[in-house]
Write a protein that holds these residues in place. Structure first.
Motif, mmCIF file in Angstrom:
data_model
loop_
_atom_site.group_PDB
_atom_site.id
_atom_site.type_symbol
_atom_site.label_atom_id
_atom_site.label_comp_id
_atom_site.label_asym_id
_atom_site.label_seq_id
_atom_site.Cartn_x
_atom_site.Cartn_y
_atom_site.Cartn_z
ATOM 1 N N ASP A 27 0.708 -1.258 -0.015
ATOM 2 C CA ASP A 27 -0.058 -0.008 -0.053
ATOM 3 C C ASP A 27 0.936 1.263 -0.115
ATOM 4 O O ASP A 27 1.768 1.405 0.914
ATOM 5 C CB ASP A 27 -0.911 -0.072 1.204
ATOM 6 C CG ASP A 27 -2.156 0.909 1.038
ATOM 7 O OD1 ASP A 27 -1.738 1.998 0.581
ATOM 8 O OD2 ASP A 27 -3.066 0.590 1.658
ATOM 9 N N GLU A 29 0.235 4.137 0.618
ATOM 10 C CA GLU A 29 -0.245 5.116 1.512
ATOM 11 C C GLU A 29 0.984 5.142 2.719
ATOM 12 O O GLU A 29 0.947 6.252 3.483
ATOM 13 C CB GLU A 29 -1.425 4.900 2.249
ATOM 14 C CG GLU A 29 -2.970 5.215 1.108
ATOM 15 C CD GLU A 29 -2.717 6.505 0.853
ATOM 16 O OE1 GLU A 29 -2.761 7.543 1.791
ATOM 17 O OE2 GLU A 29 -2.887 6.874 -0.331
ATOM 18 N N TYR A 46 -1.822 9.460 12.585
ATOM 19 C CA TYR A 46 -2.941 8.530 13.210
ATOM 20 C C TYR A 46 -4.141 8.470 12.262
ATOM 21 O O TYR A 46 -4.393 7.435 12.202
ATOM 22 C CB TYR A 46 -3.225 9.280 14.484
ATOM 23 C CG TYR A 46 -4.357 8.583 15.406
ATOM 24 C CD1 TYR A 46 -4.019 7.590 16.154
ATOM 25 C CD2 TYR A 46 -5.796 8.565 14.910
ATOM 26 C CE1 TYR A 46 -5.053 6.719 16.832
ATOM 27 C CE2 TYR A 46 -6.848 7.899 15.629
ATOM 28 C CZ TYR A 46 -6.336 6.880 16.543
ATOM 29 O OH TYR A 46 -7.201 6.368 17.277
ATOM 30 N N GLN A 47 -4.354 9.548 11.702
ATOM 31 C CA GLN A 47 -5.642 9.534 11.004
ATOM 32 C C GLN A 47 -5.583 8.799 9.598
ATOM 33 O O GLN A 47 -6.407 7.925 9.326
ATOM 34 C CB GLN A 47 -6.240 11.056 10.282
ATOM 35 C CG GLN A 47 -6.699 11.818 11.469
ATOM 36 C CD GLN A 47 -7.079 13.217 11.150
ATOM 37 O OE1 GLN A 47 -6.264 13.990 10.263
ATOM 38 N NE2 GLN A 47 -7.524 14.268 12.185
ATOM 39 N N ALA A 48 -4.337 8.901 9.005
ATOM 40 C CA ALA A 48 -3.987 8.074 7.807
ATOM 41 C C ALA A 48 -3.696 6.613 8.184
ATOM 42 O O ALA A 48 -4.570 5.688 7.285
ATOM 43 C CB ALA A 48 -2.650 8.619 7.108
ATOM 44 N N GLU A 50 -5.415 5.070 10.700
ATOM 45 C CA GLU A 50 -6.697 4.790 10.954
ATOM 46 C C GLU A 50 -7.533 4.368 9.645
ATOM 47 O O GLU A 50 -8.191 3.096 9.657
ATOM 48 C CB GLU A 50 -7.493 5.858 11.703
ATOM 49 C CG GLU A 50 -8.938 5.549 12.421
ATOM 50 C CD GLU A 50 -9.521 6.516 13.192
ATOM 51 O OE1 GLU A 50 -10.035 6.188 14.238
ATOM 52 O OE2 GLU A 50 -9.258 7.624 12.876
ATOM 53 N N LYS A 51 -7.456 4.993 8.631
ATOM 54 C CA LYS A 51 -8.003 4.732 7.344
ATOM 55 C C LYS A 51 -7.494 3.067 6.843
ATOM 56 O O LYS A 51 -8.202 2.659 6.326
ATOM 57 C CB LYS A 51 -7.709 5.869 6.395
ATOM 58 C CG LYS A 51 -8.351 5.705 5.023
ATOM 59 C CD LYS A 51 -7.867 6.562 3.979
ATOM 60 C CE LYS A 51 -8.386 6.577 2.522
ATOM 61 N NZ LYS A 51 -7.947 7.517 1.702
ATOM 62 N N LEU A 52 -6.245 3.140 6.965
ATOM 63 C CA LEU A 52 -5.586 1.807 6.646
ATOM 64 C C LEU A 52 -6.155 0.687 7.498
ATOM 65 O O LEU A 52 -6.191 -0.279 7.060
ATOM 66 C CB LEU A 52 -4.215 1.859 6.299
ATOM 67 C CG LEU A 52 -3.705 2.546 5.315
ATOM 68 C CD1 LEU A 52 -1.997 2.524 5.450
ATOM 69 C CD2 LEU A 52 -3.851 2.108 4.068
ATOM 70 N N LYS A 54 -8.758 0.292 9.118
ATOM 71 C CA LYS A 54 -10.301 -0.024 8.750
ATOM 72 C C LYS A 54 -10.360 -0.845 7.704
ATOM 73 O O LYS A 54 -11.353 -1.626 7.527
ATOM 74 C CB LYS A 54 -11.133 1.203 8.619
ATOM 75 C CG LYS A 54 -11.377 2.150 9.789
ATOM 76 C CD LYS A 54 -12.156 3.420 9.520
ATOM 77 C CE LYS A 54 -12.272 3.929 10.960
ATOM 78 N NZ LYS A 54 -12.996 5.604 10.685
ATOM 79 N N GLN A 55 -9.016 -0.886 6.841
ATOM 80 C CA GLN A 55 -9.100 -1.834 5.651
ATOM 81 C C GLN A 55 -8.900 -3.187 6.159
ATOM 82 O O GLN A 55 -8.483 -4.144 5.087
ATOM 83 C CB GLN A 55 -8.366 -1.277 4.576
ATOM 84 C CG GLN A 55 -9.037 0.044 4.000
ATOM 85 C CD GLN A 55 -8.053 0.921 3.086
ATOM 86 O OE1 GLN A 55 -7.224 0.230 2.459
ATOM 87 N NE2 GLN A 55 -8.509 1.921 2.799
ATOM 88 N N ASN A 57 -5.388 -3.705 7.480
ATOM 89 C CA ASN A 57 -3.981 -3.670 7.231
ATOM 90 C C ASN A 57 -3.417 -3.918 8.569
ATOM 91 O O ASN A 57 -3.442 -3.114 9.663
ATOM 92 C CB ASN A 57 -3.670 -2.283 6.767
ATOM 93 C CG ASN A 57 -1.966 -2.496 6.222
ATOM 94 O OD1 ASN A 57 -1.519 -2.403 7.324
ATOM 95 N ND2 ASN A 57 -1.577 -2.128 5.185
ATOM 96 N N ALA A 60 -0.823 -1.316 9.982
ATOM 97 C CA ALA A 60 -1.490 -0.120 10.372
ATOM 98 C C ALA A 60 -2.044 -0.410 11.857
ATOM 99 O O ALA A 60 -1.949 0.638 12.573
ATOM 100 C CB ALA A 60 -2.474 0.473 9.217
#
Length: 268
Positions: A27, A29, A46-48, A50-52, A54-55, A57, A60
């Motif tokens: 990834d 990202e 942290y926000q980035a 958190e996005k991964l 949730k997928q 990863n 992450a």
């Protein structure tokens, strides 16, 4: 003696931290997250993450757990951090399993000390090729003070020692010293001592701390407070944990030694 030595190596073993982000990760990202961390934008990182996470990863999830544990980019929350570590561990991320095992050893982050669970997580990380977990698992096995546990612990260290792993060599050296005292085998004690001294010459910090403690205590080798002071002073300058405290203790011992009255010499 054995309990003291084993406790010291557990305390000096590697600390957990934010896992290195591999820019070659599947990834892309993660490259952006690495840039945010270097820019000290932990909220953005942290926000980035958190996005991964949730997928699903695993890396992450672990890094998100670390930031949550340390309160970087979000509120500090040990309970939530443990949940994130659990999720990462369940997805096969060995560092997360290692962290959980370490916390179960000492009973931190709101957990009760549980050697059985610690062994479970460390074994999981060890089986996935995480060397630090293999070393700490061996130490935990040695602390059980059972022949079968000692054998299993030595088996964990053997392949790492062959690779020249300093942590494993140090753990085996401390085991040899402990076992030597227990079984009154001077050869085992000397073997362990030689290994630790060799590691110290190579600059391995836990070994340097061990040698410093040996010079300070005078239980294994002749007491030499001046040499202990030199070692702890150098390590304290490098901000090595426990070095400043040890330096203060040795300096106090030297001062008390200087004040002590010298024994009277006999006149011929």
């Amino acid at each position: 003696m054995k309990k003291i030595i084993l406790a010291s190596i557990i305390a000096l073993s590697s600390q957990f931290a934010l896992a290195e982000i591999d820019t070659k990760s599947i990834d892309p990202e993660f490259a952006k997250i690495e840039a945010l961390v270097k820019a000290k934008n932990m909220t953005g990182a942290y926000q980035a993450l958190e996005k991964l996470a949730k997928q699903g990863n695993a890396q992450a999830l672990y890094n998100l757990g670390y930031l949550t544990q340390s309160g970087q980019g979000t509120a500090k929350d040990d309970k939530k951090a443990l949940q994130l570590y659990e999720q990462a561990s369940n997805k096969g991320y060995p560092v997360a399993s290692y962290v959980l095992g370490k916390n179960y050893i000492v009973g931190s982050m709101g957990l009760k000390s549980d050697p059985a669970k610690a062994k479970q997580y460390l074994e999981k990380a060890s089986s996935q090729g995480f060397d630090d977990a293999s070393v700490d698992l061996a130490i935990l096995l040695f602390s059980e003070n059972k022949p079968e546990s000692d054998k299993a612990g030595l088996a964990k260290l053997e392949p790492l020692i062959k690779k020249g792993n300093y942590q494993a060599i140090h753990a085996k050296a401390l085991y040899d010293i402990s076992a030597g005292f227990k079984n009154k085998e001077e050869k085992s004690v000397q073997q362990g001592l030689t290994s630790i001294q060799d590691l110290a010459k190579k600059g391995y910090i836990p070994a340097l701390m061990a040698v410093g403690n040996m010079f300070a205590n005078g239980n294994i080798i002749p007491q030499n407070l001046t040499e202990a002071q030199k070692i702890f002073s150098a390590l304290a300058k490098e901000n090595v944990p426990q070095a400043k405290e040890s330096l203060a203790t040795v300096t106090k011992m030297l001062a008390e030694q200087a004040k002590a009255p010298k024994p009277a010499t006999k006149k011929s």
